[in-house]
Design a protein around this motif. Structure first.
Motif, PDB file in Angstrom:
ATOM      1  N   ASN A 143       0.851  -1.181   0.000  1.00  0.00           N
ATOM      2  CA  ASN A 143       0.000   0.000   0.000  1.00  0.00           C
ATOM      3  C   ASN A 143       0.893   1.239   0.000  1.00  0.00           C
ATOM      4  O   ASN A 143       1.524   1.553   1.002  1.00  0.00           O
ATOM      5  N   SER A 186      -4.314   5.864   2.514  1.00  0.00           N
ATOM      6  CA  SER A 186      -5.528   5.281   3.084  1.00  0.00           C
ATOM      7  C   SER A 186      -5.360   3.762   3.150  1.00  0.00           C
ATOM      8  O   SER A 186      -4.767   3.153   2.255  1.00  0.00           O
ATOM      9  N   ALA A 187      -5.882   3.139   4.194  1.00  0.00           N
ATOM     10  CA  ALA A 187      -5.775   1.691   4.345  1.00  0.00           C
ATOM     11  C   ALA A 187      -6.536   0.972   3.239  1.00  0.00           C
ATOM     12  O   ALA A 187      -7.620   1.400   2.828  1.00  0.00           O
ATOM     13  N   THR A 237      -8.820  -1.953   2.248  1.00  0.00           N
ATOM     14  CA  THR A 237      -9.763  -2.816   2.950  1.00  0.00           C
ATOM     15  C   THR A 237     -10.053  -4.097   2.179  1.00  0.00           C
ATOM     16  O   THR A 237     -10.466  -5.091   2.775  1.00  0.00           O
ATOM     17  N   ARG A 244      -7.556  -7.467   8.586  1.00  0.00           N
ATOM     18  CA  ARG A 244      -7.985  -6.112   8.955  1.00  0.00           C
ATOM     19  C   ARG A 244      -7.562  -5.075   7.937  1.00  0.00           C
ATOM     20  O   ARG A 244      -7.764  -3.892   8.138  1.00  0.00           O
ATOM     21  N   GLY A 245      -6.932  -5.507   6.854  1.00  0.00           N
ATOM     22  CA  GLY A 245      -6.535  -4.580   5.799  1.00  0.00           C
ATOM     23  C   GLY A 245      -5.031  -4.441   5.698  1.00  0.00           C
ATOM     24  O   GLY A 245      -4.276  -5.098   6.401  1.00  0.00           O
ATOM     25  N   ILE A 246      -4.616  -3.566   4.770  1.00  0.00           N
ATOM     26  CA  ILE A 246      -3.198  -3.267   4.583  1.00  0.00           C
ATOM     27  C   ILE A 246      -3.028  -1.773   4.814  1.00  0.00           C
ATOM     28  O   ILE A 246      -3.526  -0.947   4.045  1.00  0.00           O
ATOM     29  N   ASN A 247      -2.375  -1.423   5.891  1.00  0.00           N
ATOM     30  CA  ASN A 247      -2.185  -0.014   6.243  1.00  0.00           C
ATOM     31  C   ASN A 247      -1.206   0.669   5.294  1.00  0.00           C
ATOM     32  O   ASN A 247      -0.377   0.008   4.663  1.00  0.00           O
ATOM     33  N   PRO A 248      -1.279   1.996   5.200  1.00  0.00           N
ATOM     34  CA  PRO A 248      -0.336   2.732   4.353  1.00  0.00           C
ATOM     35  C   PRO A 248       1.113   2.377   4.694  1.00  0.00           C
ATOM     36  O   PRO A 248       1.480   2.264   5.870  1.00  0.00           O
ATOM     37  N   LYS A 287       2.586  -0.451   4.312  1.00  0.00           N
ATOM     38  CA  LYS A 287       2.773  -1.859   4.681  1.00  0.00           C
ATOM     39  C   LYS A 287       2.636  -2.772   3.466  1.00  0.00           C
ATOM     40  O   LYS A 287       2.008  -2.431   2.473  1.00  0.00           O
ATOM     41  N   TYR A 314     -10.460   1.058  -0.683  1.00  0.00           N
ATOM     42  CA  TYR A 314      -9.826   1.784   0.412  1.00  0.00           C
ATOM     43  C   TYR A 314     -10.818   2.145   1.513  1.00  0.00           C
ATOM     44  O   TYR A 314     -12.027   2.211   1.289  1.00  0.00           O
ATOM     45  N   ALA A 315     -10.274   2.418   2.686  1.00  0.00           N
ATOM     46  CA  ALA A 315     -11.075   2.763   3.861  1.00  0.00           C
ATOM     47  C   ALA A 315     -11.928   4.003   3.635  1.00  0.00           C
ATOM     48  O   ALA A 315     -12.981   4.146   4.254  1.00  0.00           O
TER      49      ALA A 315
END
Length: 110
Positions: free
Chosen positions: A34, A38-39, A41, A59-63, A65, A88-89
């Motif tokens: 990412n 924005s994370a 989702t 729980r997603g892929i955070n910025p 990561k 995205y979130a």
């Protein structure tokens, strides 16, 4: 950040010993990074850009990561070439881009 303007995918693929026509969970994986603010989702895939499946990304892929994603056995009869996009979130989605998931070392930057 404006996600409707030119989010792109970058694939770095390495040569494979042999190409086959279906993606198999025990053989195929890729990394998703990412690069946005924005994370992520969902990571969605489709053979035809009409019906979309998705990878379980917890729980997603955070910025900033990276996650390693593997194909599920239910995709064994599908083509290696698939469209992929991220959700995205903030509710936006990236533009779909086509990749060959049978290539070893596939890395996708969202």
């Amino acid at each position: 950040m404006n996600f409707n303007v030119g989010l792109y995918f970058l694939a770095v693929a390495f040569s494979t010993a042999g190409m086959i026509t279906s993606a198999k969970a025990d053989d195929y994986s890729f990394t998703a990074t990412n690069t946005t603010g924005s994370a992520i989702t969902k990571v969605l895939v489709s053979e035809n850009k009409k019906e979309w499946g998705y990878f379980d990304i917890g729980r997603g892929i955070n910025p900033g990561k990276t996650a390693n994603l593997e194909w599920d056995q239910s995709t064994n009869s599908e083509s290696c070439t698939q469209w992929v996009k991220a959700a995205y979130a903030d509710g936006s989605e990236s533009e779909p881009a086509k990749f060959d998931f049978c290539e070893d070392g596939l890395e996708i930057n969202f």
